[in-house]
Structures are given as structure tokens and as C-alpha cells.
Design an enzyme around this catalytic site. Structure first.
Site, PDB file in Angstrom:
ATOM      1  N   THR A  67      -6.252   5.733  -1.844  1.00 34.56           N
ATOM      2  CA  THR A  67      -5.763   5.199  -0.570  1.00 34.56           C
ATOM      3  C   THR A  67      -6.605   5.799   0.554  1.00 34.56           C
ATOM      4  OG1 THR A  67      -4.205   7.010  -0.344  1.00 34.56           O
ATOM      5  CG2 THR A  67      -3.400   5.030  -1.449  1.00 34.56           C
ATOM      6  N   GLU A 118      -2.270   0.141  -3.214  1.00 31.98           N
ATOM      7  CA  GLU A 118      -1.239   0.163  -4.260  1.00 31.98           C
ATOM      8  C   GLU A 118      -0.868  -1.239  -4.747  1.00 31.98           C
ATOM      9  OE1 GLU A 118      -1.177   1.803  -1.421  1.00 31.98           O
ATOM     10  OE2 GLU A 118      -0.262   3.794  -1.615  1.00 31.98           O
ATOM     11  N   LYS A 161       9.974   3.793  19.517  1.00 31.27           N
ATOM     12  CA  LYS A 161      11.412   3.600  19.697  1.00 31.27           C
ATOM     13  C   LYS A 161      11.790   3.996  21.120  1.00 31.27           C
ATOM     14  CE  LYS A 161      15.645   3.702  17.185  1.00 31.27           C
ATOM     15  NZ  LYS A 161      16.441   4.257  16.098  1.00 31.27           N
ATOM     16  N   TRP A 196      13.400  -0.893  19.043  1.00 31.37           N
ATOM     17  CA  TRP A 196      12.050  -0.845  18.502  1.00 31.37           C
ATOM     18  C   TRP A 196      11.119  -1.704  19.359  1.00 31.37           C
ATOM     19  CZ3 TRP A 196      11.795   2.962  15.417  1.00 31.37           C
ATOM     20  CH2 TRP A 196      12.769   3.217  14.447  1.00 31.37           C
TER      21      TRP A 196
HETATM   22  P1  AMP Z   1      -5.157   0.250   2.438  1.00 32.59           P
HETATM   23  O1  AMP Z   1      -4.381   0.750   1.286  1.00 32.59           O
HETATM   24  O2  AMP Z   1      -6.160   1.222   2.955  1.00 32.59           O
HETATM   25  O3  AMP Z   1      -5.769  -1.081   2.148  1.00 32.59           O
HETATM   26  O4  AMP Z   1      -4.134   0.028   3.657  1.00 32.59           O
HETATM   27  C1  AMP Z   1      -3.003  -0.784   3.522  1.00 32.59           C
HETATM   28  C2  AMP Z   1      -2.322  -0.956   4.853  1.00 32.59           C
HETATM   29  O5  AMP Z   1      -3.132  -1.731   5.740  1.00 32.59           O
HETATM   30  C3  AMP Z   1      -1.038  -1.749   4.769  1.00 32.59           C
HETATM   31  O6  AMP Z   1       0.049  -0.944   4.373  1.00 32.59           O
HETATM   32  C4  AMP Z   1      -0.881  -2.239   6.206  1.00 32.59           C
HETATM   33  O7  AMP Z   1      -0.313  -1.256   7.045  1.00 32.59           O
HETATM   34  C5  AMP Z   1      -2.305  -2.483   6.630  1.00 32.59           C
HETATM   35  N1  AMP Z   1      -2.609  -3.913   6.503  1.00 32.59           N
HETATM   36  C6  AMP Z   1      -3.236  -4.533   5.495  1.00 32.59           C
HETATM   37  N2  AMP Z   1      -3.362  -5.858   5.754  1.00 32.59           N
HETATM   38  C7  AMP Z   1      -2.783  -6.087   6.958  1.00 32.59           C
HETATM   39  C8  AMP Z   1      -2.572  -7.246   7.777  1.00 32.59           C
HETATM   40  N3  AMP Z   1      -3.010  -8.438   7.430  1.00 32.59           N
HETATM   41  N4  AMP Z   1      -1.920  -7.067   8.943  1.00 32.59           N
HETATM   42  C9  AMP Z   1      -1.479  -5.851   9.330  1.00 32.59           C
HETATM   43  N5  AMP Z   1      -1.657  -4.723   8.607  1.00 32.59           N
HETATM   44  C10 AMP Z   1      -2.302  -4.838   7.431  1.00 32.59           C
END
Ligand code: AMP
Length: 540
Positions: free
Chosen positions: A180, A326, A435, A440
Site C-alpha cells: 500500500t 487491497e 467535522k 460532516w
Molecule cells: P492505493 O491503495 O494506493 O491505490 O489507494 C487507495 C485509495 O485511493 C482509496 O482508498 C481511495 O481513498 C483513493 N481512491 C482510489 N480511487 C479513487 C477515486 N476514483 N476517487 C477518490 N478516491 C479514490
């Protein structure tokens, strides 16, 4: 009664064999470090991936061993994507944009045995020396550099063509792993199986997801070191599509040149890449003849509505998707499904800016402290997901605390609404929510609105402590080069779209936002920086 179907494992070996047998003519084009284009066909890819698998086996690769890659997007990386898992190993793509000591930490944590590295990235490997010990380092001479001893030369290994006896793979065998991005805390390893990668490839190629067909020319701009380039190396190979890989050249002009030259029909990347492409197209709208209706899959961060509208004006179609490391990563994609469609353009674009509908076999729910949120498009809850390509644990069980609910759903940390038709809309990461006085405020909604202002290039909204309200939103705004934007103008621009309490208390103007290597704004850094903000609008 018993089912009488064969027990046939879903493995990447089948996709590789099928690619070599059925699609030997399909092209794989890669931009090399010197800017020239390298051309292969699937027949070369199939032969070379087999040779690499044989070479890895001859070097002593055993089942489940991790092979790290430190590579750009190109033909050799695609070969590793298939050769490593088909030899029984686990492909571990390292993010070359991280600081070398962090890459070393991740490689050690994963227990990587071998490293395959582009010659142009050897300086990064050198800076990791002493912090991590790979048993073998294999160098791809992309730029034709001499391979330093004791490293092995990738091309020489392949040319030796060691015989390869493919191992009998089970579909639950580990095939790949990614970490991650760790915007807070240390990165966590996720291990994918052959089965999860195959099912993810099948589902993401569906017409309503990315709709990947044999006739497509696919350009993954999203790096192959970022969640498997969203599975495109697997899904596009599955159908025998053409690849156009950008190599290390990710600037808008080089990308647009590649799209035009190779007739790209599908591309994918994070919003920051598209913002640059859009500026180039707006500057010189007649310069590039792109495939009409070229699809651009956007994910990793929210695709602002204004961006979707702007690409439509250029005849290019943004497809908004959502996912995480994930979730392999594609879990939701936006498309217009059957049913009442609005003829109001504002409603049409508001829908397209949502993160979309879950893919088949991905189940979703939004959880509040009081239980599951209704699908009413208004009640916010934490998105939880489950499905065959959703992680059920981390490589290190010590990382797992609280990430899975008691009944096995994965808690995403994303706050969403789900509307009556099943469309997900991300309003925030839980830790980024603002908040104010018990209400929110969605930072994502404010950011998307702000980047719709013609003078704004980029924006982030964060919570700052407030004595009366607990927290208040503060907008950090990057003006477009040469544009004058004022706090008053932005307030006036936002006012019709938001309730008064949702409007930021202040606007700070900065030259750029801190981002992770995968394009996400580092809000924790901004919150620290502006923790004691008491007014003032910063530098324009
Ligand atoms: P990663 O594991 O580095 O790919 O990050 C995943 C996170 O990226 C997700 O939990 C979201 O918070 C954010 N994310 C991925 N796609 C989007 C999207 N289309 N719009 C908003 N946030 C996104």
C-alpha cells in the site's frame, strides 16, 4: 447430485499460453529511455517470457519466492509479469518513486530474493546497497548500458534459452504482491493469487468495466509498480490487445505523441496525469489526431466533474473507477446503466463524477456507527467490500488489526454515500473528514468544485482546529500559471453550490501540493503545516 465439470485451475500460465498461441501478431510497443520506439509481437513476448521463467528456475527460484522489479512500463516488465508467476514465483513490483531507504525496507519486509532492474534505474538500486541484499540482480539493458558485475544481463540470460519445465500451478498459489502507498503509517503487503488476478482480469475486461477488446490499443500510464497497472497487463493480454507502453516518458507531449502514433484507444492513469494532458490539449487543440472516443480510465483519486466535461469537449471519454491495493485494485467503475437517464447535463455529469457501480462479485455496504447506511445517496458511511479479489489479510498478520469486520468484510477507510441505483460516491478518507459543529463537510466535494474554477490548477481542503466548531475547512489552492485568483472570487464561485457552514473559512494560495508517489495529496503533511492557521491567505 454432483457437478461434473473439470477441476481446471485459473492461472496466469493459461493467459500466457493463449497469448502466444492465438495472438502471435499482436503488437507490444515500448518507448525506450532515448525516446525511440521498440517493437515486439506477442510471439516474441511468449518466447521471451518462457526463457525468463527458465532462467529464473535455473538461478534457483523456488515456489513462492519473491522476485522484485524496479522497472518502468515496457515490454520486459510485461515479460516479468508473466514469467515470475509462471515459474512459481511471486512478482513484487517496487515503487521506484519512493525514497531508496523505504524501497529497501519494503524489499526486506517482503523477503525478496532476486531483483530485476532497468539499467536506467541502477542508481536507485545503488542507493539501496547495504540496506538490502538480493541474491541476484538482473539488469535490463534498456538504454544499452554495460551491466556492472556481479549483476546478470537480462538479455544474455534470455539468449541462453535454458529449458523450462513449467511447474503445476494451483489457482490459490501466490502470484504477485504489492505494498500500500502508506500515506499514514508504514506500507502493508498484499499478496495476490493466480485465481484473484485471473478473475480480476476477466471482470475488468467486461464491456461495462474497461471494455477491453482484441482490437484495442492499450496504453497503461499508471505505473506497473502501482497495483499492477490496475491489472491491464493481465486483462489486455487475456484478449490479445495491442500494448503501447510509455517507458519513462510520462510528460503530456510524449504521451499524446504516443497516443497518436500508435492509435491508442484505451489509456489509464491518475488525475494529475490527465490534468497535464488537458492543459496540453487546450493549448494546442489541433496538434494531435487521437482515436475518436479514446477511453481514459481515471482512478487513484477523484476525477473532478470539470475534467470529465473538458475531455468530452475534446471527444475523449473519461471512465471513472475506484479501487485500492487491497482490492487488486479495480472494484467499482462508472458507466451509465439502463434505467431512467437524465437529460439535464448537470445531472449527467454529477453521475459520471461518482466512483460508479461495483464490479460483478464485488459486494459493497456503507457502515455507520448505527449499522448499514441506507442506499439514499445522502447518508455517509465507511465503505466495506468483499469479493474474490479483495484481500482477506496482509502479508504480515501484524498489520491486520481492525481492518476486517467480524463478518469478514474489508474496511476501506473511505467514507461514501451509495445512491438508490447503487452508485458509490467517495466523500473522503475517514481520517480526512472535516467535522464542523457536529456536521460532516466533504473535502472531496469542495476540492472538485474548486478545480472547476478557470483560474485554479489544483486544490486540497483540510480540517483545521477551531475553538467554537471543533474543526473548520481550509482550502489550499494552487492557481494556474499566469492567473490571478482571489479569495473573494473563490467564495463567490462556491457559494451557490454549498451550504454556508460547508464553505472554507480561509483560502491559502501555494505554488504546489505535496503528493505521494502515486498522485495522492499528502493531507497529513498539510494538516501539520496549517495546524495553527489563524487567517491570512498565503502567497499567490
Ligand atoms: P492505493 O491503495 O494506493 O491505490 O489507494 C487507495 C485509495 O485511493 C482509496 O482508498 C481511495 O481513498 C483513493 N481512491 C482510489 N480511487 C479513487 C477515486 N476514483 N476517487 C477518490 N478516491 C479514490
Amino acid at each position: 447430485m454432483r457437478a461434473t465439470m473439470m477441476d481446471f485451475p485459473l492461472t496466469l500460465a493459461h493467459i500466457l499460453e493463449r497469448a502466444g498461441r492465438l495472438f502471435p501478431e499482436s503488437e507490444i510497443v515500448s518507448r525506450l529511455p532515448d525516446g525511440s520506439l521498440h517493437r515486439h509481437r506477442y510471439a516474441d513476448f511468449h518466447r521471451r517470457a518462457g526463457a525468463l521463467a527458465g532462467a529464473l528456475a535455473a538461478l534457483g527460484l523456488s515456489r513462492g519466492d519473491r522476485v522484485a522489479t524496479l522497472m518502468w512500463n515496457h515490454h520486459a516488465h510485461l515479460e516479468a509479469y508473466f514469467a515470475v508467476p509462471c515459474a512459481g514465483g511471486v512478482l513484487h513490483t517496487l515503487n521506484l518513486r519512493l525514497p531508496p531507504e523505504e524501497i529497501a525496507w519494503i524489499a526486506n519486509h517482503a523477503g525478496d530474493r532476486f531483483l530485476i532492474v532497468d539499467d536506467v534505474l541502477l542508481p536507485i538500486a545503488d542507493r539501496m546497497r547495504g540496506q538490502v541484499r538480493f541474491e541476484k540482480v538482473i539488469v535490463v539493458p534498456l538504454a544499452g548500458s554495460a551491466v556492472p558485475a556481479p549483476c546478470l544481463n537480462y538479455e544474455e540470460l534470455l539468449a541462453a534459452r535454458p529449458p523450462f519445465e513449467p511447474p503445476a500451478l494451483g489457482e490459490e498459489d501466490p502470484a504477485g504482491m504489492c505494498y500500500t502507498s502508506g500515506t499514514t503509517g508504514r506500507p502493508k503487503g498484499v499478496v495476490y493469487s493466480h485465481r484473484s488476478l485471473v478473475l480480476h482480469a476477466l471482470a475488468s475486461a467486461l464491456p461495462d468495466v474497461m471494455g477491453i477488446a482484441n482490437a484495442d490499443a492499450v496504453c497503461p500510464v499508471v505505473p506497473m509498480f502501482h497495483v499492477n497497472a490496475w491489472g491491464l497487463p493481465f486483462s489486455a493480454t487475456l484478449v490479445g490487445a495491442k500494448f503501447a507502453f510509455p517507458g519513462p516518458h510520462l510528460d503530456p507531449v510524449r504521451l499524446l505523441d504516443l497516443y497518436e502514433a500508435e492509435r491508442v484507444t484505451l489509456t489509464a492513469g491518475v488525475p494529475t496525469i490527465w490534468a497535464g494532458i488537458l492543459q496540453a490539449l487546450d493549448r494546442e487543440p489541433a496538434r494531435w489526431k487521437l482515436s475518436p472516443g479514446m477511453r481514459m480510465v481515471v482512478g487513484g483519486a477523484a476525477a473532478p466533474e470539470s475534467m470529465i466535461r473538458a475531455f468530452d469537449r475534446h471527444g475523449l471519454r473519461v471512465i471513472h473507477g475506484w479501487g485500492m491495493t487491497e482490492t487488486s485494485p479495480v472494484a467499482a467503475v462508472n458507466y451509465q446503466k439502463r434505467g431512467p437517464a437524465s437529460s439535464d447535463p448537470d445531472e449527467h455529469y454529477a453521475l459520471r463524477a461518482k466512483q460508479g457501480l461495483p464490479l460483478p462479485f464485488v459486494e459493497i455496504r456503507a457502515m455507520t456507527p448505527g449499522g448499514e447506511a441506507p442506499w439514499d445517496g445522502a447518508t455517509m458511511g465507511e465503505l466495506e467490500v468483499r469479493g474474490p479479489w479483495i484481500a482477506g489479510g496482509y502479508h504480515d498478520p501484524g498489520d491486520e488489526a481492525a481492518q476486517w469486520s467480524a463478518d469478514g468484510w474489508f474496511r476501506t477507510g473511505d467514507v461514501v454515500t451509495i445512491d438508490a441505483r447503487g452508485y458509490i460516491k467517495i466523500t473522503d478518507r475517514i481520517k480526512d473528514l472535516v467535522k464542523s459543529g457536529g456536521e460532516w463537510v466533504s473535502s472531496v466535494d469542495l476540492e472538485n468544485a474548486l478545480v472547476g474554477h478557470p483560474g485554479v490548477a489544483d486544490a486540497a481542503v483540510i480540517a483545521v482546529p477551531d475553538v467554537k466548531w471543533g474543526e473548520r475547512p481550509l482550502a489550499i489552492v494552487v492557481p494556474k500559471a499566469g492567473e490571478e485568483v482571489t479569495e473573494a472570487a473563490l467564495r463567490e464561485f462556491l457559494a451557490p453550490r454549498f451550504a454556508r457552514f460547508q464553505l472554507p473559512d480561509g483560502f491559502v494560495f501555494v505554488p504546489g501540493l505535496p503528493r505521494t508517489s502515486t498522485g495522492k495529496v499528502l493531507k497529513a503533511t498539510l494538516r501539520d503545516e496549517y495546524r495553527s492557521w489563524k487567517g491570512g491567505s498565503g502567497d499567490a
